[in-house]
Design a protein around this motif. Sequence first.
Motif, PDB file in Angstrom:
ATOM      1  N   UNK A   1       0.832  -1.179   0.000  1.00 41.25           N
ATOM      2  CA  UNK A   1      -0.015  -0.082  -0.019  1.00 41.25           C
ATOM      3  C   UNK A   1       0.661   1.371  -0.173  1.00 41.25           C
ATOM      4  N   UNK A   2       0.909   1.885  -1.126  1.00 39.04           N
ATOM      5  CA  UNK A   2       1.613   3.275  -1.223  1.00 39.04           C
ATOM      6  C   UNK A   2       0.416   4.244  -0.636  1.00 39.04           C
ATOM      7  N   UNK A   3       0.060   4.213   0.378  1.00 41.99           N
ATOM      8  CA  UNK A   3      -0.808   5.388   0.913  1.00 41.99           C
ATOM      9  C   UNK A   3      -0.497   5.759   2.430  1.00 41.99           C
ATOM     10  N   UNK A   4      -0.761   6.848   2.552  1.00 39.84           N
ATOM     11  CA  UNK A   4      -0.661   7.116   3.982  1.00 39.84           C
ATOM     12  C   UNK A   4      -1.353   6.727   5.306  1.00 39.84           C
ATOM     13  N   UNK A   5      -2.412   6.152   4.567  1.00 38.55           N
ATOM     14  CA  UNK A   5      -3.740   5.676   5.540  1.00 38.55           C
ATOM     15  C   UNK A   5      -4.045   4.617   5.600  1.00 38.55           C
ATOM     16  N   UNK A   6      -3.370   3.637   5.046  1.00 37.04           N
ATOM     17  CA  UNK A   6      -3.941   2.154   4.816  1.00 37.04           C
ATOM     18  C   UNK A   6      -4.471   1.557   5.853  1.00 37.04           C
TER      19      UNK A   6
ATOM     20  N   UNK B   1       4.389   1.814   4.313  1.00 28.79           N
ATOM     21  CA  UNK B   1       5.230   1.571   3.129  1.00 28.79           C
ATOM     22  C   UNK B   1       4.685   2.876   2.364  1.00 28.79           C
ATOM     23  N   UNK B   2       4.351   3.740   2.611  1.00 25.67           N
ATOM     24  CA  UNK B   2       4.135   5.161   1.774  1.00 25.67           C
ATOM     25  C   UNK B   2       5.266   5.653   1.048  1.00 25.67           C
TER      26      UNK B   2
ATOM     27  N   UNK C   1      -1.129   8.207  -9.741  1.00 24.61           N
ATOM     28  CA  UNK C   1      -0.157   7.856 -10.933  1.00 24.61           C
ATOM     29  C   UNK C   1       1.185   7.887 -10.517  1.00 24.61           C
ATOM     30  N   UNK C   2       1.534   9.102  -9.570  1.00 23.63           N
ATOM     31  CA  UNK C   2       2.724   9.339  -9.101  1.00 23.63           C
ATOM     32  C   UNK C   2       3.277   8.396  -8.027  1.00 23.63           C
ATOM     33  N   UNK C   3       2.128   7.901  -7.396  1.00 28.51           N
ATOM     34  CA  UNK C   3       2.415   6.943  -6.351  1.00 28.51           C
ATOM     35  C   UNK C   3       2.801   5.361  -6.717  1.00 28.51           C
TER      36      UNK C   3
END
Length: 297
Positions: free
Chosen positions: A31-36, A43-44, A83-85
Motif C-alpha cells: 500500500x503506497x498510501x499514508x492511511x492504509x 510503506x508510503x 499515478x505518481x504513487x
Amino acid sequence: MVEPRLESPVRRIGDSSFDLSRHLAVMAIVNRTPDSFYDHGTTFSLDAAVASGVAAFDAGADLVDVGGVKFAPGEPLPVEDEIERVVPVVRALARIGPVSVDTFHAEVARAAIEAGAAVINDTTGVHDPAIAEVVADSEATLVVAHSLAAPRTQHPLPHYDDVIDDIAAFLRERVALAEEHGVPRERIIIDPGHDLNKNTRQTLELTRRLAELAENGLPMLVALSNKDFIGETLARGRDQRLTGSLAAAVFCATQGARVFRVHNVRESVDALRMIEAILGWREPAYELHNTRPEGND
C-alpha cells in the motif's frame, strides 16, 4: 476439496505462467498510501514500498499488488497523484516478478500497464467500463470484484436477497461487460469481495458457500487478509488477525479459491504450499525423516 473446472487454468501473467488447477497463487499487498487500514502508512515512501515488494517476492509471493488509494470512503485523490504513487513502484518491481495495480481509474491502469503492470485489480467491479478497454488493449489480466457502492462511498446496511446468488449475478454481469469491451475471458479473474459492502455475517456466509461461486469457470481471487469480519468474529484487533486470516485462506483454498491477496506473505505461502503438498501438487522441499537405515527423528 473443491476442484473448480477452470476454462483456462494456465494463465500467463507478465513473464510468469501459473497452472491454477494445481497452484495456489499468493498476491502480496503493498500500500503506497499514508492511511492504509493495516500498515498505517509504513510503506508510503517510495523506498519503503519497493523494499516491501522485493521482500514479498523473496518470501515466495507469486505477484505483488500495489495500491495508491485505500478502498475506504474518503476525499478523492487526483488521478495524477495516484499515478505518481504507483508507477515508480510498478517500474521497480516489474523487473522482479508480476505486478498488479489496485485501481478503478482507467488513466491509472493505462500508466501502470505502460510501466510494466501485468494485472489491474478493480475492486469496484468495472464501475467505469473504460478500465476494461484499457486492459483489452494490453496483455494484462483484469480482476473483477463484487462491490455495490460507487468508488470510495459508503453503502450502509447492505442487504442481499441471497448473498451468493446476488454476488454471482453481479459478477456474471460485470464479466460480460468486460468481455463486451474487449477483455477475453482467459484474462479475467473474479473476486467475491470479502467485506466489500458486506457485514460480518454476510461475509461469513459468502466464505461458507464459496464453492458455489467456483463453478463459473473463472479463477477466483479472495482478499480476506486481516479484514474486519475476522476481527469481529474473533474479537481481535488489526494486528492480531493472522491466525484467523490463515484459517480463512485455507478454507477458501479447499472451496475453489486460487489467488490469495495477503499482508503476511511468508506465513500465507507456507500454509498454501502445505495444502499443495498434501494434495500431491508439489514435492516436499527435502526429505530426511525416516529415509536412512539408522533412522532419524
